[in-house]
Design an enzyme around this catalytic site. Structure first.
Site, PDB file in Angstrom:
ATOM      1  CG  HIS A  82      -2.044   0.981   1.129  1.00 57.27           C
ATOM      2  ND1 HIS A  82      -3.292   0.608   0.696  1.00 57.27           N
ATOM      3  CD2 HIS A  82      -2.116   2.317   1.368  1.00 57.27           C
ATOM      4  CE1 HIS A  82      -4.093   1.660   0.685  1.00 57.27           C
ATOM      5  NE2 HIS A  82      -3.403   2.705   1.092  1.00 57.27           N
ATOM      6  CG  ASP A 161     -10.991   4.556   4.943  1.00 51.05           C
ATOM      7  OD1 ASP A 161     -10.461   5.461   5.621  1.00 51.05           O
ATOM      8  OD2 ASP A 161     -10.698   4.330   3.760  1.00 51.05           O
ATOM      9  NE  ARG A 168      -8.614  11.546   7.468  1.00 55.39           N
ATOM     10  CZ  ARG A 168      -7.827  10.631   6.887  1.00 55.39           C
ATOM     11  NH1 ARG A 168      -8.302   9.449   6.544  1.00 55.39           N
ATOM     12  NH2 ARG A 168      -6.568  10.888   6.657  1.00 55.39           N
ATOM     13  CB  SER A 183      -7.513   5.951   6.545  1.00 56.59           C
ATOM     14  OG  SER A 183      -7.798   5.789   5.183  1.00 56.59           O
ATOM     15  CE  LYS A 187      -8.030   2.422   3.112  1.00 56.54           C
ATOM     16  NZ  LYS A 187      -8.110   3.682   2.378  1.00 56.54           N
TER      17      LYS A 187
HETATM   18  N1  URA Z   1      -4.607   6.774   1.772  1.00 53.43           N
HETATM   19  C1  URA Z   1      -5.636   6.251   2.484  1.00 53.43           C
HETATM   20  O1  URA Z   1      -6.152   5.189   2.149  1.00 53.43           O
HETATM   21  N2  URA Z   1      -6.066   6.907   3.558  1.00 53.43           N
HETATM   22  C2  URA Z   1      -5.520   8.064   3.972  1.00 53.43           C
HETATM   23  O2  URA Z   1      -5.948   8.595   4.970  1.00 53.43           O
HETATM   24  C3  URA Z   1      -4.451   8.616   3.222  1.00 53.43           C
HETATM   25  C4  URA Z   1      -4.015   7.931   2.124  1.00 53.43           C
END
Ligand code: URA
Ligand code: CA
Length: 434
Positions: A82, A161, A168, A183, A187
């Site tokens: 990620h 999220d 946000r 966040s 995931k």
């Molecule tokens: N990527 C994400 O999935 N969440 C964030 O808060 C910032 C970048």
């Protein structure tokens, strides 16, 4: 419990308990707590911060807001990857096939573009026919067959999220270590892979602009992953300029294909190889990164990396011929050269604005409902430290709709600072946290 009490508590810099954090997340997802109170709490969190325990509680409450994906039908160690988000960060499309061709497994659920950053799903969808919505059975079958699949998130993966991110995004509360950690790690923990490699971006095109903040974010996420029982490693890498040269969906797919085919070098390839080698070591395919890198070079040279990409595309209903003939990808109606207006060195770039340039051209969304034009974007011809002469081409703009063209070119030129001295040399990989 009342949300107003939690807002006041956090405003005063106090620590929220696990129950309080769970109350906030559950109440927000169910619709009992309105956006305006959550906005206020997010801003209090932004200024007062959350400690590691609170951030872990936040992450776990977010995971529990939805389903966890079961990837046990895929045999072997699945390593997820990620990035915290950047411009021309096409690494997933390169890393996935590199790892698969080297013997590893990548079962990845990706996202769409956020803010000024591009999204892997939008890039994949520029491939004719490719389908990012696959059933879990088919997802497992694709990974079991070709070692890699990249799809969209299933319906009920971390609904907290989805709501929080959207809020946000419009309340100025994105760039906070705890909120980003919650966040991303929620995931990752919900999406079922065994181990995680994170690419934490820092610089003018990243959410965390300075290295210290990015390192803090990386440490927080590694700690949460480890605590949750998933071995996690983070690289802190540069985002002071677009990572690759292509910005825009179909253009980024072309750059990924060129890298997998061994026809293109540069920062995007270097970061992709660094991430892929970490994943192969975590996946216990190789015991050292040196061996992993040797294998990666081999699968680029012998065509197996590109082959895996074609296989994945085919199994996801796309046209695998694109890897041999990138002319099959959507192409823009015209190409416009944008030129330097002065002699000098490229000293710095406002990479966030350079992401916005692609958005303005139609490569991303400024509103949720915007349609993405897969063909548009630009191909950067110069990087930081390069010496340019007035009239040298800085980028080729690939355009269809000329609606925002003047504004895009103006913002692009303003984003690239040309001066007499070469400027500060920048690193590509700052730190590794494990
Ligand atoms: N990527 C994400 O999935 N969440 C964030 O808060 C910032 C970048
Ligand atoms: Ca991008």
């Amino acid at each position: 419990m009342r949300i107003i009490d939690l807002i006041i508590k956090k405003k005063r810099g106090k620590i929220l308990s696990g129950e309080e954090i769970k109350f906030f997340i559950d109440g927000y997802v169910s619709g009992d707590i309105p956006d305006y109170q959550v906005s206020s709490l997010l801003m209090a969190i932004y200024f007062q911060g959350m400690n590691k325990q609170e951030t872990t509680d936040l992450t776990l409450a977010m995971v529990d807001s939805g389903d966890r994906v079961d990837l046990s039908a895929i045999k072997g160690i699945k390593v997820d990857k990620h990035s915290t988000g950047g411009v021309a960060d096409t690494a997933t499309l390169i890393v996935g096939p590199l790892v698969a061709a080297s013997g590893g497994l990548v079962a990845k659920m990706s996202g769409r573009g956020l803010g000024h950053t591009g999204g892997t799903l939008d890039k994949l969808e520029s491939i004719p026919g490719l389908n990012i919505s696959q059933t879990m059975e088919r997802f497992a079958e694709i990974v079991n067959t070709c070692g890699v699949s990249v799809i969209g998130q299933t319906g009920n993966l971390v609904p907290a999220d989805k709501k929080l991110y959207a809020l946000r995004d419009v309340t100025g509360t994105v760039d906070n270590v705890s909120l980003i950690s919650g966040s991303i790690m929620s995931k990752k923990l919900a999406s079922g892979s065994d181990k995680i490699v994170l690419d934490v971006k820092t610089g003018s095109g990243a959410f965390m602009k300075d290295v210290e903040g990015a390192v803090e974010l990386a440490k927080m996420m590694v700690d949460i992953g480890t605590l949750a029982g998933k071995e996690t490693v983070a690289l802190v890498t540069d985002m002071n300029q677009p990572l690759g040269n292509a910005v825009g969906n179909s253009l980024e797919v072309i750059e990924a294909i060129e890298i997998l085919a061994g026809q293109h070098e540069g920062d995007l390839k270097a970061v992709s190889v660094a991430l892929a080698s970490k994943m192969l070591v975590l996946g216990e395919i190789f015991s050292t990164e040196k061996e992993a890198v040797e294998k990666i070079n081999e699968v680029i040279e012998n065509g197996e990396a590109l082959n895996r990409f074609a296989q994945m595309i085919k199994m996801q209903e796309g046209d695998p011929e694109v890897v041999k003939n990138t002319g099959l990808l959507p192409a823009a109606g015209s190409i416009i050269e944008v030129k330097a207006e002065a002699d000098g060195y490229i000293q710095s770039m406002n990479t966030e604005n350079m992401g916005m340039v692609a958005l303005l051209l139609g490569a991303g969304r400024t509103k949720k409902t915007d349609l993405v034009d897969p063909a548009v974007g630009y191909w950067l011809k110069k990087r930081i430290g390069d010496l340019v002469k007035k009239g040298d081409v800085l980028a080729d703009f690939h355009v269809n709709d000329r609606k925002n063209l003047d504004e895009s070119i103006e913002l692009f030129k303003k984003s690239i600072i040309i001066g007499k001295n070469p400027g500060k040399k920048i690193d590509l990989i700052y730190n590794t946290i494990s």
